[in-house]
Design an enzyme around this catalytic site. Structure first.
Site, PDB file in Angstrom:
ATOM      1  N   HIS A  11       0.865  -1.190   0.000  1.00  0.00           N
ATOM      2  CA  HIS A  11       0.000   0.000   0.000  1.00  0.00           C
ATOM      3  C   HIS A  11       0.894   1.230   0.000  1.00  0.00           C
ATOM      4  O   HIS A  11       1.563   1.520   0.987  1.00  0.00           O
ATOM      5  CB  HIS A  11      -0.919   0.005   1.225  1.00  0.00           C
ATOM      6  CG  HIS A  11      -1.726   1.271   1.319  1.00  0.00           C
ATOM      7  ND1 HIS A  11      -2.601   1.660   0.325  1.00  0.00           N
ATOM      8  CD2 HIS A  11      -1.756   2.252   2.245  1.00  0.00           C
ATOM      9  CE1 HIS A  11      -3.148   2.817   0.653  1.00  0.00           C
ATOM     10  NE2 HIS A  11      -2.653   3.210   1.812  1.00  0.00           N
ATOM     11  N   ASP A 135      -7.580   1.654   2.169  1.00  0.00           N
ATOM     12  CA  ASP A 135      -7.214   2.579   3.248  1.00  0.00           C
ATOM     13  C   ASP A 135      -8.161   3.747   3.474  1.00  0.00           C
ATOM     14  O   ASP A 135      -8.193   4.287   4.565  1.00  0.00           O
ATOM     15  CB  ASP A 135      -5.785   3.103   3.004  1.00  0.00           C
ATOM     16  CG  ASP A 135      -5.176   3.724   4.248  1.00  0.00           C
ATOM     17  OD1 ASP A 135      -5.625   3.393   5.363  1.00  0.00           O
ATOM     18  OD2 ASP A 135      -4.249   4.535   4.127  1.00  0.00           O
TER      19      ASP A 135
END
Length: 944
Positions: A11, A135
């Site tokens: 990420h 996220d």
């Protein structure tokens, strides 16, 4: 078998604790150890070594940079990995955008750039099938609708409210079908949605990155610390436990996290062993099968299971990760950056359109080389979930703003070239970016100048212009040679205070302009000599301000608003408006140590403090504008304005520096209290598009236990919110994304500014306490709210166009001196205004001979008797200066031909609507737009 899909991933935030450049290069590792270029180097190297291995990559903005630096042979290797499905792109936008504070037009743009690059580089194998927002802090319904229309088969995310997750785990509803529009015919905006089991992290104990501290798999039986049996047993337990809360015999595990895989060998070596040793247990009767996988492989298995799925029609806001931790502060955090992003979006649309209308000369013309690409990429980066959200470190926020400024400089050259070509004038153009604080060196000093007003909307727009001047009277002449009513007002003390030493004007020249659709109009302004000084203010508040549409009443004693009337419909509501603040929690309360910070809003009391029960007031009334200037405190002031032909009252608020010398951080709101009977309901937009109903202390899909009576009732407002009863609807249009709620019946509050003294422990490691060179004592922010009062049945006919005007505002440019005789003073790129229901969402250059066009029906199916009908538009009769030679329809993200787009069908448990077959018009040129439909076309064009 229970099939466990291991998904190796990283990420990579496009800016957060470090800038986007620092993250890419691995710079400033003293802040955070992270280097994206090394991650991609390392992953590709490891994928080559074992054909079973898989990896997914998300952020195209980073991948694009890395790709440009690779040798042709490495590019060939990567293409092969993509073709074999071993390196898979998911999501595919330039970044992973925020969902609460982004506007749909900017989201579509940033997805289009990323997906176009993947399409042109890798073809069909590089086309993502899965949206991946692991996220972002809460999830917007409009995002799901956009992803569905872009052709995605499914959507996975990590964060969901802790109460919602608990209920879904018990009911095995962590995978569902999201119906993301109440206007588009299902399954057009239906999207399969999966909530990932561990956020986006590996299961506890199975993290093998260099950033992790879990034990590696030690598989030499001769060693004392051999641990294969222990690892296998722990993994079998984790898999079985996860399977209990999901519906099928397939489960997914995210193997990776923030900026992981810089040394991919560590991960893959241990994952290879994990797969081998766990699967070896099948010989002993184990029913668990582990494999390298990707989200699209996992989704395919869920689709094959042919089950029914629970249906969701609301959204995933607000998000809380614990009982006192509501992530609703970032709806407002960094309000100046949020406004700058919105202005930049408007400038980009004008820049894109003028690039098309001006032709090739706009890119390389009289004023040099200009481009729209720099601003397009800067805007794409700004959509990231730690950018416009306001949840980044200060130096990163500065970097985002600088990128937008640089992009706008490139666009200014392009706009100047284009307007020079369209007007036939070679005069230099000046752009004044600080007009909101009355700074524009040209108008302050020049005796004669012209203003060009470019309107990016598909219909004629009337707009107030306020220019800083030092003269006392001016002549304003429009493009037809008619005199325009103009007035000069003295500059307010609040404006002088906020502009500091950036300008020297003592007055403001105010007049209304009108600009044609997708075109410009030019106004000539000349100083008149020997005129008397502008009117002095009258002290105190007037009892009434009115034009032909609206009447606004004030209390002469307090100087505050008391009422609003619509004179056309004979409606009147009681309306008071004031400013308050909540003291921010410092983490010392007995029930929770949670503080208020960039992400989290947590007031330490449910009752806000009023800034002042009275305002010092002065007012002006003239033929162009009436205004009441209110001064509440040295750090809070406001101007209530009513222009001559406006259907909305403008509240221009100025807040800051927020005082914190009492040791308390503050969350500043304005609250509108009305006589409207709301029954605890209010309405907000989703990313600037469809409207969602909100109810106090309520969630549509689970029994809410409310633990934060204020923060737990805040929602994102992107462009508008309203309250209504059977008779009256009061709509507030905002000029940026803000958070707000309706805590009391008949009341609407909007958070304007936040200044906090503590970090909220969500990783950013800084208090949200903004200062700058100009404002070393704390940031001052200025903004506008527009209020309209209508009957509920027709309110959308007013507030939808009003919100579009604020989002896509006219672009002003100035030239000094008089205009030459042969200058074309007016121009429209359209043959006629578009119908009121139709919005021209995109017009941008695609390649040398084609342009990308998006037309949008901007009303929901139930909103308007007049405007919620299907509308026809003829593409060949659209433009005044372009001949349309050919047309092809694309999906929303413009990375597939519309007829080639196919998606998985999913079956909801209870379907509310029958599927309707819609038939298209036989004519290729005439297209029909139905409520909330966006249609995307590639047009082959030549300039007439």
């Amino acid at each position: 078998m229970l099939n466990v899909h291991l998904v190796p991933h990283t990420h990579d935030d496009v800016g957060w604790l470090k800038t986007v450049d620092q993250y890419f290069y691995g710079d400033r590792n003293d802040i955070q150890h992270a280097g994206v270029q090394y991650i991609l180097d390392s992953v590709v190297d490891q994928l080559i070594k074992n054909p079973d291995r898989r990896f997914i990559y998300v952020e195209t903005g980073f991948f694009y940079r890395w790709w440009k630096q690779q040798s042709p042979s490495m590019q060939q290797t990567v293409k092969q990995l993509v073709n074999e499905g071993r390196l898979e792109f998911v999501n595919g936008g330039w970044c992973m955008s925020d969902e609460a504070t982004t506007h749909y037009s900017a989201v579509i743009d940033q997805m289009t750039i990323g997906l176009r690059f993947l399409n042109e580089t890798f073809g069909v194998c590089g086309r993502p099938r899965v949206a991946w927002h692991i996220d972002p802090f809460g999830h917007a319904r409009e995002h799901a609708s956009i992803f569905a229309q872009m052709g995605y088969d499914g959507f996975f995310f990590g964060r969901v409210d802790y109460q919602d997750r608990n209920r879904r785990r018990k009911a095995k509803e962590q995978e569902l079908l999201w119906r993301a529009s109440d206007s588009l015919t299902p399954p057009m905006a239906d999207l399969f949605t999966g909530i990932l089991p561990n956020g986006y992290n590996p299961p506890a104990g199975f993290c093998w990155d260099q950033l992790c501290s879990d034990d590696p798999i030690r598989d030499d039986p001769d060693l004392e610390d051999y641990n294969v049996d222990d690892v296998v047993q722990r993994f079998l337990r984790a898999a079985k436990s996860q399977a209990l809360v999901y519906k099928t015999n397939h489960i997914i595990m995210t193997m990776g996290s923030d900026f992981q895989y810089e040394n991919a060998n560590l991960w893959y070596k241990n994952l290879d062993k994990l797969i081998r040793y766990v699967n070896a247990q099948q010989a002993n009767g184990s029913n668990i099968n582990v494999l390298y996988s990707t989200p699209s492989c996992y989704l395919q298995e869920l689709h094959r299971a042919n089950l029914t799925w629970s249906l969701k029609t609301d959204d995933f806001f607000p998000y809380a990760d614990n009982s006192h931790n509501f992530w609703t502060g970032y709806f407002t955090s960094r309000p100046a950056l949020k406004r700058y992003e919105r202005i930049s979006s408007s400038n980009l649309q004008s820049c894109n359109q003028l690039e098309v209308l001006g032709g090739p000369i706009s890119r390389k013309g009289l004023f040099g080389q200009g481009d729209s690409e720099t601003l397009r990429k800067a805007m794409a980066v700004a959509q990231h979930h730690d950018a416009v959200s306001g949840t980044e470190k200060q130096h990163v926020a500065n970097d985002y703003a600088q990128r937008l400024a640089k992009g706008w400089q490139h666009c200014q050259v392009l706009v100047s070239n284009s307007l020079a070509s369209l007007t036939g004038s070679s005069a230099e153009r000046i752009y004044c970016d600080n007009l909101n604080v009355s700074v524009c060196p040209l108008t302050e000093s020049s005796k004669k100048f012209s203003v060009s007003v470019y309107n990016p909307l598909g219909r004629t727009v009337t707009w107030p212009v306020r220019l800083p001047v030092n003269g006392t009277a001016y002549s304003v002449i429009d493009a037809q040679g008619n005199s325009v009513d103009s007035q000069v007002l003295p500059l307010s003390g609040a404006t002088q205070e906020v502009r500091r030493n950036r300008g020297f004007a003592v007055n403001e020249l105010v007049f209304q302009v009108q600009a044609p659709p997708l075109g410009y109009s030019t106004y000539s302004v000349s100083l008149l000599q020997d005129q008397p000084s502008p009117s002095f203010p009258q002290h105190g508040a007037p009892t009434v301000m009115q034009n032909k549409f609206l009447q606004v009443t004030f209390d002469p004693d307090t100087g505050l608003l008391t009422g609003l009337s619509n004179l056309e419909t004979k409606q009147t509501v009681k309306l008071t408006q004031n400013f308050y603040w909540y003291n921010a929690s410092d983490g010392n309360s007995p029930e929770s140590q949670q503080t208020s910070g960039a992400y989290i809003f947590r007031p330490n009391s449910s009752t806000p403090f009023m800034v002042n029960s009275k305002a010092k007031v002065e007012h002006f009334q003239n033929t162009v504008v009436q205004e009441v200037r209110q001064w509440f405190a040295p750090w809070v002031s406001q101007v209530v304005r009513l222009y001559a032909d406006s259907k909305a009252v403008e509240l221009e608020w100025t807040v800051g520096p927020v005082p914190v010398n009492d040791g308390q951080g503050k969350e500043v709101i304005t609250r509108l209290d009305t006589s409207i009977k709301t029954a605890e309901l209010f309405y907000t937009d989703s990313n600037g598009r469809e409207v969602l109903q909100r109810r106090k202390d309520f969630r549509p899909t689970w029994q809410l236990k409310q633990t934060e009576p204020i923060a737990g009732n805040y929602y994102p407002i992107n462009s508008r919110a309203f309250i209504k009863d059977d008779v009256d609807q009061l709509t507030v249009v905002t000029d940026r994304s803000q958070g707000g709620g309706s805590i009391y019946n008949g009341s609407l509050e909007i958070m304007l500014h936040r200044r906090l003294l503590y970090d909220d422990y969500r990783g950013v490691g800084e208090a949200l306490d903004e200062q700058s060179e100009i404002f070393p004592d704390g940031l001052v922010v200025r903004g506008r709210l527009l209020l309209s009062l209508e009957r509920p049945a027709v309110a959308a006919d007013t507030h939808r166009p009003l919100a579009q005007e604020v989002v896509s505002q006219p672009l002003l440019s100035f030239t000094d001196g008089g205009l030459s005789q042969n200058t074309a003073l007016e121009f429209s790129g359209l043959q006629a205004s578009l119908p009121p229901a139709v919005h021209l969402l995109t017009l941008s250059q695609w390649d040398e001979e084609s342009v990308l066009l998006r037309l949008e029906h901007q009303f929901q199916s139930w909103e308007s008797k007049v405007n919620s009908q299907p509308v026809k538009v003829n593409l060949q009769k659209l433009f005044s200066t372009l001949d349309v030679l050919g047309v092809s329809e694309l999906n929303l993200s413009a990375n597939q031909w519309k007829e080639e787009m196919s998606r998985f069908d999913w079956t909801p448990e209870k379907d509310e609507k029958p599927l309707l077959k819609t038939f298209e018009d036989p004519s290729v040129w005439e297209v029909t737009l139905r409520p909330m439909e966006i249609r995307t076309f590639l047009l082959r064009v030549t300039l007439k």
